[in-house]
Design a protein around this motif. Structure first.
Motif, PDB file in Angstrom:
ATOM      1  N   ASP A  57       0.822  -1.214   0.000  1.00 40.21           N
ATOM      2  CA  ASP A  57       0.000   0.000   0.000  1.00 40.21           C
ATOM      3  C   ASP A  57       0.853   1.259   0.000  1.00 40.21           C
ATOM      4  OD1 ASP A  57      -2.255  -1.538  -0.031  1.00 40.21           O
ATOM      5  OD2 ASP A  57      -2.714  -1.308   2.110  1.00 40.21           O
ATOM      6  N   ASN A  58       2.047   1.181   0.628  1.00 37.64           N
ATOM      7  CA  ASN A  58       2.928   2.347   0.671  1.00 37.64           C
ATOM      8  C   ASN A  58       3.434   2.746  -0.715  1.00 37.64           C
ATOM      9  OD1 ASN A  58       2.662   2.434   3.442  1.00 37.64           O
ATOM     10  ND2 ASN A  58       4.622   1.435   3.857  1.00 37.64           N
ATOM     11  N   VAL A  59       3.441   1.794  -1.632  1.00 29.83           N
ATOM     12  CA  VAL A  59       3.927   2.060  -2.991  1.00 29.83           C
ATOM     13  C   VAL A  59       2.781   2.413  -3.939  1.00 29.83           C
ATOM     14  CG1 VAL A  59       5.372   1.126  -4.859  1.00 29.83           C
ATOM     15  CG2 VAL A  59       5.721   0.337  -2.533  1.00 29.83           C
ATOM     16  N   THR A  60       1.555   2.188  -3.498  1.00 26.52           N
ATOM     17  CA  THR A  60       0.403   2.246  -4.394  1.00 26.52           C
ATOM     18  C   THR A  60      -0.365   3.549  -4.221  1.00 26.52           C
ATOM     19  OG1 THR A  60       0.230  -0.156  -4.123  1.00 26.52           O
ATOM     20  CG2 THR A  60      -1.631   0.967  -5.162  1.00 26.52           C
ATOM     21  N   SER A  61      -0.187   4.478  -5.163  1.00 27.51           N
ATOM     22  CA  SER A  61      -0.890   5.757  -5.144  1.00 27.51           C
ATOM     23  C   SER A  61      -2.225   5.652  -5.876  1.00 27.51           C
ATOM     24  CB  SER A  61      -0.037   6.840  -5.818  1.00 27.51           C
ATOM     25  OG  SER A  61       1.213   6.958  -5.180  1.00 27.51           O
ATOM     26  N   PRO A  62      -3.229   6.390  -5.450  1.00 29.90           N
ATOM     27  CA  PRO A  62      -4.534   6.370  -6.132  1.00 29.90           C
ATOM     28  C   PRO A  62      -4.402   6.748  -7.614  1.00 29.90           C
ATOM     29  CG  PRO A  62      -4.720   7.473  -4.018  1.00 29.90           C
ATOM     30  CD  PRO A  62      -3.264   7.262  -4.261  1.00 29.90           C
ATOM     31  N   GLY A  63      -4.907   5.893  -8.465  1.00 31.82           N
ATOM     32  CA  GLY A  63      -4.875   6.166  -9.901  1.00 31.82           C
ATOM     33  C   GLY A  63      -3.501   6.109 -10.524  1.00 31.82           C
ATOM     34  N   GLY A  64      -2.526   5.564  -9.797  1.00 34.79           N
ATOM     35  CA  GLY A  64      -1.151   5.564 -10.292  1.00 34.79           C
ATOM     36  C   GLY A  64      -0.785   4.317 -11.086  1.00 34.79           C
ATOM     37  N   THR A  65       0.500   4.265 -11.467  1.00 41.47           N
ATOM     38  CA  THR A  65       0.986   3.154 -12.289  1.00 41.47           C
ATOM     39  C   THR A  65       1.018   1.839 -11.522  1.00 41.47           C
ATOM     40  OG1 THR A  65       3.269   3.702 -11.690  1.00 41.47           O
ATOM     41  CG2 THR A  65       2.389   4.694 -13.710  1.00 41.47           C
ATOM     42  N   THR A  66       1.343   1.903 -10.224  1.00 44.05           N
ATOM     43  CA  THR A  66       1.473   0.670  -9.450  1.00 44.05           C
ATOM     44  C   THR A  66       0.135  -0.037  -9.298  1.00 44.05           C
ATOM     45  OG1 THR A  66       3.322   1.623  -8.220  1.00 44.05           O
ATOM     46  CG2 THR A  66       2.307  -0.346  -7.307  1.00 44.05           C
ATOM     47  N   ILE A  67      -0.929   0.719  -8.989  1.00 39.96           N
ATOM     48  CA  ILE A  67      -2.230   0.078  -8.819  1.00 39.96           C
ATOM     49  C   ILE A  67      -2.734  -0.471 -10.150  1.00 39.96           C
ATOM     50  CG2 ILE A  67      -3.616   2.163  -9.169  1.00 39.96           C
ATOM     51  CD1 ILE A  67      -4.248  -0.742  -6.674  1.00 39.96           C
ATOM     52  N   ALA A  68      -2.350   0.156 -11.250  1.00 37.53           N
ATOM     53  CA  ALA A  68      -2.708  -0.373 -12.563  1.00 37.53           C
ATOM     54  C   ALA A  68      -2.047  -1.729 -12.791  1.00 37.53           C
ATOM     55  CB  ALA A  68      -2.314   0.611 -13.663  1.00 37.53           C
ATOM     56  N   GLY A  69      -0.777  -1.816 -12.383  1.00 32.62           N
ATOM     57  CA  GLY A  69      -0.086  -3.096 -12.513  1.00 32.62           C
ATOM     58  C   GLY A  69      -0.651  -4.158 -11.592  1.00 32.62           C
ATOM     59  N   ILE A  70      -0.966  -3.770 -10.345  1.00 36.34           N
ATOM     60  CA  ILE A  70      -1.543  -4.721  -9.395  1.00 36.34           C
ATOM     61  C   ILE A  70      -2.894  -5.220  -9.893  1.00 36.34           C
ATOM     62  CG2 ILE A  70      -2.565  -4.903  -7.075  1.00 36.34           C
ATOM     63  CD1 ILE A  70      -0.268  -3.161  -6.070  1.00 36.34           C
ATOM     64  N   GLU A 120      -3.725  -5.744 -12.950  1.00 34.62           N
ATOM     65  CA  GLU A 120      -3.448  -6.798 -13.928  1.00 34.62           C
ATOM     66  C   GLU A 120      -3.053  -8.099 -13.233  1.00 34.62           C
ATOM     67  OE1 GLU A 120      -3.844  -6.807 -17.271  1.00 34.62           O
ATOM     68  OE2 GLU A 120      -4.828  -4.878 -16.928  1.00 34.62           O
ATOM     69  N   LEU A 121      -2.246  -7.993 -12.183  1.00 38.79           N
ATOM     70  CA  LEU A 121      -1.864  -9.199 -11.444  1.00 38.79           C
ATOM     71  C   LEU A 121      -3.084  -9.884 -10.836  1.00 38.79           C
ATOM     72  CD1 LEU A 121       1.347  -7.938  -9.588  1.00 38.79           C
ATOM     73  CD2 LEU A 121       1.258  -9.698 -11.363  1.00 38.79           C
ATOM     74  N   GLU A 122      -3.978  -9.087 -10.266  1.00 39.16           N
ATOM     75  CA  GLU A 122      -5.168  -9.665  -9.648  1.00 39.16           C
ATOM     76  C   GLU A 122      -6.085 -10.293 -10.688  1.00 39.16           C
ATOM     77  OE1 GLU A 122      -5.375 -10.249  -6.693  1.00 39.16           O
ATOM     78  OE2 GLU A 122      -4.580  -8.676  -5.438  1.00 39.16           O
ATOM     79  N   LYS A 123      -6.194  -9.667 -11.861  1.00 39.08           N
ATOM     80  CA  LYS A 123      -7.013 -10.248 -12.925  1.00 39.08           C
ATOM     81  C   LYS A 123      -6.441 -11.593 -13.375  1.00 39.08           C
ATOM     82  CE  LYS A 123      -7.143  -6.805 -15.879  1.00 39.08           C
ATOM     83  NZ  LYS A 123      -7.519  -6.035 -17.102  1.00 39.08           N
ATOM     84  N   GLY A 124      -5.106 -11.706 -13.310  1.00 35.69           N
ATOM     85  CA  GLY A 124      -4.467 -12.964 -13.700  1.00 35.69           C
ATOM     86  C   GLY A 124      -4.417 -13.995 -12.593  1.00 35.69           C
ATOM     87  N   GLY A 125      -4.945 -13.651 -11.407  1.00 35.77           N
ATOM     88  CA  GLY A 125      -4.958 -14.612 -10.298  1.00 35.77           C
ATOM     89  C   GLY A 125      -3.581 -14.908  -9.750  1.00 35.77           C
ATOM     90  N   SER A 126      -2.722 -13.882  -9.674  1.00 38.24           N
ATOM     91  CA  SER A 126      -1.319 -14.116  -9.296  1.00 38.24           C
ATOM     92  C   SER A 126      -1.182 -14.703  -7.898  1.00 38.24           C
ATOM     93  CB  SER A 126      -0.529 -12.808  -9.389  1.00 38.24           C
ATOM     94  OG  SER A 126      -1.053 -11.834  -8.496  1.00 38.24           O
TER      95      SER A 126
END
Length: 291
Positions: A249-262, A264-270
């Motif tokens: 959460d410390n790396v994940t800003s609202p509407g940022g690049t990190t949450i966009a990547g996460i 995708e990971l969640e959609k892929g069931g990582s």
């Protein structure tokens, strides 16, 4: 019979099996200054393995039973070969302890003072403690990052092993990483997690680097960034004591690049996939142990 204490400052360390894991431990012990290489010995028929140990001062003895006889702490670093066949060294160890022809068996009482340590996967404590004259065993499960001093190891004490024995092993294996105490019944799961997971992390590093190359980075730079980032993230997880969710959460800003990547990971069931690979490894090891 009460276990005889191992001399804390002058005990000798021996390895039965002179593979890479044994070499990693011996090197770590020497480099950390826990003992001089002159107090460490092993025996092996392969000249390349003998040379590897001799290169940092470890003594190479002629016979395996010489190692057992001379040393106070003996680490069995042999491993089963594919299938049900055990390695030559393990068969020879069993011969030494079980055969009446062995010169050691007739003097088994002298081994009460020795601490015998097994890092051989799949060999249970109950089997080790059936060896005549042997009663003080500790099982340890290290993993391959011992080669760079970052092993994750777990040890379990046999019924007659003492806290002093545990302290010795904690120091020895602490020279190549971190070590925890755990019940032996956890060892299959320990092997499935810490033993197999380095391979999964290597795949993740490769995938991250490939992503960087796809985004336009040179291959060498992408691989260096991916490797160091994984190292840095793992170091933060171990040294800060913070939950991985908090660090994420410390790396994940609202509407940022990190949450966009996460996303995708969640959609892929990582997360589910990573859980499943540990379960798959566990199922495989259970099948092997039952055959």
């Amino acid at each position: 019979m009460e276990a005889l204490p191992i001399p804390s400052d002058t005990y000798k360390l021996g390895f039965i099996g002179a593979g890479k894991m044994a070499e990693n431990i011996a090197r770590g012990v020497v480099q950390l200054g826990l003992m001089p290489p002159s107090r460490i010995s092993t025996s092996h028929s392969n000249p390349l393995r003998r040379t590897a140990f001799e290169s940092f001062g470890v003594s190479i003895l002629s016979r395996i039973d010489d190692v057992i006889e001379e040393c106070d702490v003996v680490i069995f670093s042999v491993k089963p070969q594919a299938g049900e066949e055990m390695s030559f060294e393990l068969e020879l160890i069993e011969f030494l302890f079980l055969s009446k022809k062995s010169r050691l068996t007739s003097e088994a009482i002298t081994f009460k003072k020795k601490l015998l340590v097994s890092i051989a996967a799949g060999i249970k404590m109950k089997d080790l403690e059936e060896w005549p004259g042997q009663s003080r065993f500790i099982r340890v499960m290290p993993n391959t990052p011992s080669a760079v001093g970052e092993a994750a190891s777990v040890m379990s004490l046999g019924g007659s092993a003492t806290e002093e024995d545990a302290d010795i092993i904690a120091k020895l294996f602490g020279s190549v990483g971190k070590i925890w105490r755990g019940d032996e019944k956890l060892f299959d799961a320990v092997t499935d997690l810490s033993g197999s997971s380095p391979a999964y992390i290597y795949l993740a590093i490769q995938a991250l680097a490939d992503g960087g190359v796809t985004a336009g980075l040179p291959r060498e730079l992408a691989l260096g960034l991916a490797s160091q980032t994984v190292l840095g993230a793992a170091t933060m997880a171990t040294k800060t004591g913070k939950h991985p969710c908090q660090l994420k959460d410390n790396v994940t800003s609202p509407g940022g690049t990190t949450i966009a990547g996460i996303h995708e990971l969640e959609k892929g069931g990582s997360r589910g996939t990573l859980m499943n690979v540990v379960i798959a490894a566990s199922n495989c090891s259970r099948e092997v142990s039952q055959n």
